[in-house]
Structures are given as C-alpha cells and as structure tokens.
Motif scaffolding. Structure first.
Motif, short mmCIF file in Angstrom:
data_model
loop_
_atom_site.label_atom_id
_atom_site.label_comp_id
_atom_site.label_asym_id
_atom_site.label_seq_id
_atom_site.Cartn_x
_atom_site.Cartn_y
_atom_site.Cartn_z
N LYS A 43 0.86 -1.19 0.00
CA LYS A 43 0.00 0.00 0.00
C LYS A 43 0.89 1.24 0.00
CE LYS A 43 -3.39 -2.54 2.61
NZ LYS A 43 -2.93 -3.46 3.60
N ARG A 44 0.50 2.23 -0.75
CA ARG A 44 1.34 3.42 -0.85
C ARG A 44 1.47 4.18 0.46
NH1 ARG A 44 -0.45 3.44 -6.33
NH2 ARG A 44 1.38 3.09 -7.62
N ARG A 46 2.10 2.81 3.16
CA ARG A 46 3.04 1.96 3.90
C ARG A 46 2.41 1.21 5.06
NH1 ARG A 46 8.86 4.97 3.45
NH2 ARG A 46 8.59 5.55 1.30
N LEU A 70 5.97 3.04 -4.42
CA LEU A 70 5.72 4.09 -3.43
C LEU A 70 5.75 5.48 -4.07
CD1 LEU A 70 7.74 2.83 -0.33
CD2 LEU A 70 5.27 2.70 -0.72
N LYS A 71 6.50 5.61 -5.16
CA LYS A 71 6.59 6.90 -5.86
C LYS A 71 5.52 7.04 -6.94
CE LYS A 71 11.51 7.24 -5.02
NZ LYS A 71 12.84 7.12 -5.61
N GLY A 72 4.62 6.03 -7.09
CA GLY A 72 3.51 6.16 -8.01
C GLY A 72 3.48 5.20 -9.18
#
Length: 81
Positions: A43-44, A46, A70-72
């Motif tokens: 999950k972005r 975290r 995490l950066k998209g």
C-alpha cells in the motif's frame, strides 16, 4: 511472488500457495505443508502489515519495484489494472 492466471495460486520461494476460503487468519495455504499464509499487496501509505503499524520485510529482489510503487509506479504485472 508469481500468481497463476486466475490468482488462485501463488508461487513464492519454491512454495505453492493456494487460495483458501473460510479461513479467519489466512487467505492462502501451502499445498505441501498446510501452513497458513496471509498474502496482501503493498500500500502506498506503507500500512503493508496485517496487524498494526510495522515495517514490512521487503525481499531484496523486490526493493526497486517497491520503491518505484511508493513513488507512483504500477506494480509489475499490474500496469493495465
């Protein structure tokens, strides 16, 4: 981790995990050992762990893809949905 076309089987570290229904603490089980597993995507925000805040353990070969996610970036194999 790799999944079958139907996402009903996962392959991870030479284990074959099958999707299990009706289990309260697991959603997959090892077909050879009957050991239970909870398999979930990152999950972005975290919050990747199932119970409470904790830092997930990232497999070394997945660190680059995880950081890009995490950066998209889309997850590998999920570029189209």
């Amino acid at each position: 981790m790799d999944f079958s076309k139907t996402w009903s089987t996962a392959y991870f570290h030479r284990r074959t995990l099958r999707r299990a229904g009706g289990m309260s603490d697991a959603n997959f089980y090892d077909v050879q050992t009957d050991e239970d597993f909870w398999v979930s995507g990152p999950k972005r925000d975290r919050t990747d762990t199932r119970y409470g805040p904790a830092n997930p353990e990232i497999e070394p070969e997945a660190v680059e893809a995880y950081n890009a996610f995490l950066k998209g970036a889309p997850l590998p194999g999920r570029e189209n949905g």
